[in-house]
Design a protein around this motif. Sequence first.
Motif, mmCIF file in Angstrom:
data_model
loop_
_atom_site.group_PDB
_atom_site.id
_atom_site.type_symbol
_atom_site.label_atom_id
_atom_site.label_comp_id
_atom_site.label_asym_id
_atom_site.label_seq_id
_atom_site.Cartn_x
_atom_site.Cartn_y
_atom_site.Cartn_z
ATOM 1 N N PRO A 81 -7.619 10.548 -53.762
ATOM 2 C CA PRO A 81 -8.179 9.484 -52.801
ATOM 3 C C PRO A 81 -9.009 9.309 -51.605
ATOM 4 O O PRO A 81 -8.898 8.513 -51.366
ATOM 5 C CB PRO A 81 -6.531 9.037 -52.745
ATOM 6 N N TYR A 82 -8.520 10.372 -51.143
ATOM 7 C CA TYR A 82 -8.693 10.701 -49.516
ATOM 8 C C TYR A 82 -10.557 11.019 -49.511
ATOM 9 O O TYR A 82 -10.076 12.490 -50.217
ATOM 10 C CB TYR A 82 -7.755 11.277 -48.622
ATOM 11 N N PRO A 83 -11.185 10.652 -47.829
ATOM 12 C CA PRO A 83 -13.013 11.706 -48.488
ATOM 13 C C PRO A 83 -11.906 13.143 -47.839
ATOM 14 O O PRO A 83 -11.623 12.989 -46.847
ATOM 15 C CB PRO A 83 -13.443 10.499 -47.689
ATOM 16 N N VAL A 84 -12.751 14.177 -47.889
ATOM 17 C CA VAL A 84 -13.283 15.478 -47.157
ATOM 18 C C VAL A 84 -13.437 14.826 -45.641
ATOM 19 O O VAL A 84 -12.772 15.992 -44.835
ATOM 20 C CB VAL A 84 -13.294 16.626 -48.731
ATOM 21 N N ILE A 85 -14.112 14.395 -45.276
ATOM 22 C CA ILE A 85 -15.243 14.103 -44.237
ATOM 23 C C ILE A 85 -14.308 12.292 -44.439
ATOM 24 O O ILE A 85 -15.265 11.594 -44.421
ATOM 25 C CB ILE A 85 -16.212 14.178 -43.833
ATOM 26 N N ASP A 86 -13.597 12.020 -43.115
ATOM 27 C CA ASP A 86 -13.394 11.135 -43.532
ATOM 28 C C ASP A 86 -13.404 10.204 -41.576
ATOM 29 O O ASP A 86 -13.053 10.471 -40.293
ATOM 30 C CB ASP A 86 -11.782 10.893 -43.363
ATOM 31 N N PRO A 87 -15.268 8.801 -41.674
ATOM 32 C CA PRO A 87 -15.237 8.826 -40.697
ATOM 33 C C PRO A 87 -14.393 8.409 -39.879
ATOM 34 O O PRO A 87 -14.416 7.723 -38.464
ATOM 35 C CB PRO A 87 -16.387 8.416 -40.751
ATOM 36 N N ALA A 88 -12.763 7.512 -39.954
ATOM 37 C CA ALA A 88 -12.359 6.523 -39.577
ATOM 38 C C ALA A 88 -11.305 8.128 -38.721
ATOM 39 O O ALA A 88 -11.005 7.499 -37.343
ATOM 40 C CB ALA A 88 -11.225 6.141 -40.772
ATOM 41 N N PRO A 112 -7.850 -4.919 -37.712
ATOM 42 C CA PRO A 112 -8.853 -3.750 -37.644
ATOM 43 C C PRO A 112 -9.990 -3.757 -37.058
ATOM 44 O O PRO A 112 -9.679 -4.644 -35.502
ATOM 45 C CB PRO A 112 -9.993 -4.698 -38.910
ATOM 46 N N GLY A 113 -9.315 -2.591 -36.508
ATOM 47 C CA GLY A 113 -10.448 -1.888 -35.239
ATOM 48 C C GLY A 113 -8.790 -0.542 -34.346
ATOM 49 O O GLY A 113 -9.379 0.130 -34.198
ATOM 50 N N THR A 114 -7.956 -1.179 -34.829
ATOM 51 C CA THR A 114 -6.977 -1.138 -34.091
ATOM 52 C C THR A 114 -6.604 0.909 -33.850
ATOM 53 O O THR A 114 -7.821 1.510 -34.951
ATOM 54 C CB THR A 114 -5.166 -0.876 -34.453
ATOM 55 N N ASN A 121 0.253 6.993 -30.044
ATOM 56 C CA ASN A 121 0.137 5.272 -29.228
ATOM 57 C C ASN A 121 -0.939 4.881 -30.532
ATOM 58 O O ASN A 121 -1.534 5.418 -30.805
ATOM 59 C CB ASN A 121 -0.246 5.497 -27.689
ATOM 60 N N ARG A 122 -0.856 3.205 -29.928
ATOM 61 C CA ARG A 122 -1.744 2.218 -30.521
ATOM 62 C C ARG A 122 -2.263 1.360 -29.379
ATOM 63 O O ARG A 122 -1.700 1.021 -29.055
ATOM 64 C CB ARG A 122 -1.153 2.148 -31.445
ATOM 65 N N LEU A 123 -3.904 1.050 -29.575
ATOM 66 C CA LEU A 123 -4.079 0.147 -29.259
ATOM 67 C C LEU A 123 -5.067 -0.215 -29.843
ATOM 68 O O LEU A 123 -5.225 0.111 -31.081
ATOM 69 C CB LEU A 123 -5.317 0.998 -28.587
ATOM 70 N N ARG A 124 -5.639 -1.834 -29.441
ATOM 71 C CA ARG A 124 -5.855 -2.794 -30.149
ATOM 72 C C ARG A 124 -7.072 -3.477 -29.566
ATOM 73 O O ARG A 124 -7.556 -2.352 -29.057
ATOM 74 C CB ARG A 124 -5.272 -4.283 -30.393
ATOM 75 N N VAL A 125 -7.920 -3.246 -30.534
ATOM 76 C CA VAL A 125 -9.624 -3.337 -29.896
ATOM 77 C C VAL A 125 -9.929 -4.606 -28.700
ATOM 78 O O VAL A 125 -8.910 -4.625 -28.917
ATOM 79 C CB VAL A 125 -10.107 -4.616 -31.162
ATOM 80 N N GLY A 126 -10.255 -3.907 -28.127
ATOM 81 C CA GLY A 126 -10.394 -4.303 -26.759
ATOM 82 C C GLY A 126 -9.806 -3.802 -25.279
ATOM 83 O O GLY A 126 -9.708 -3.859 -24.519
ATOM 84 N N GLN A 127 -8.205 -3.245 -26.092
ATOM 85 C CA GLN A 127 -7.759 -2.743 -24.958
ATOM 86 C C GLN A 127 -8.126 -1.430 -24.753
ATOM 87 O O GLN A 127 -8.795 -0.658 -25.077
ATOM 88 C CB GLN A 127 -6.145 -2.005 -25.431
ATOM 89 N N SER A 128 -7.469 -0.517 -22.876
ATOM 90 C CA SER A 128 -8.024 -0.146 -22.723
ATOM 91 C C SER A 128 -7.058 0.716 -22.363
ATOM 92 O O SER A 128 -5.114 0.085 -22.069
ATOM 93 C CB SER A 128 -9.105 0.263 -21.293
ATOM 94 N N TYR A 129 -6.722 2.345 -22.480
ATOM 95 C CA TYR A 129 -5.422 3.178 -22.785
ATOM 96 C C TYR A 129 -4.965 3.327 -20.831
ATOM 97 O O TYR A 129 -5.888 3.822 -20.294
ATOM 98 C CB TYR A 129 -5.635 4.540 -22.578
#
Length: 197
Positions: A41-48, A94-96, A113-121
Amino acid sequence: MPTIARIIPASLALAFALAAALPATAAVPPAPAVSAPQRTPYPVIDPAFSRPDGRRMPSRATLRAFLTELKSTRQVNTFCFVQRKLERPDTAEPGTSVLSMIWYEGESIHRINRLRVGQSYAPGTMDPETEGRMLAHATGTVDIKTDVVPTDADVGTSTFLVSRPWVDHMLAQCRRVGTQVRIPAFKPPVPRPGGGS
């Protein structure tokens, strides 16, 4: 009597022929066509997945504090860090981006850790010892020995179970693009009187 003797062997021969044909017919289930997609069910090369931002990874001192807290300092410990961009249906945002840590000797996967879109670490201000202790007891940890079920369908609505294909995919993507960190065996610091380290 010779006529009966000829009929019985003929009847037995027919019965054996029919019995032999039945298991062959019953042994051809329609399952392979249905279960084939579940095996991959999962791709071998996952661009995510991508190499993690080093600023988001715990320091070596934090990892040593983590290992000290979990009493796992007497052997070499190996970690792999990998970053993943989440999309629907895995997130409502999306984009998190999520940074995960695989601890091979501890057979566990930790969400760091988790970052939302637009957040910087922004690195925390905790000392490594405190950060390591907190990481050792944080939620968002998958124990590969107890929290893994055979298929994605077996996960159901559970908030802590994951599937074997998901774990295998995480391990494969970490090997592909992750950052490995090796911490040699070490002697943990002797606690100071009064509870500090």
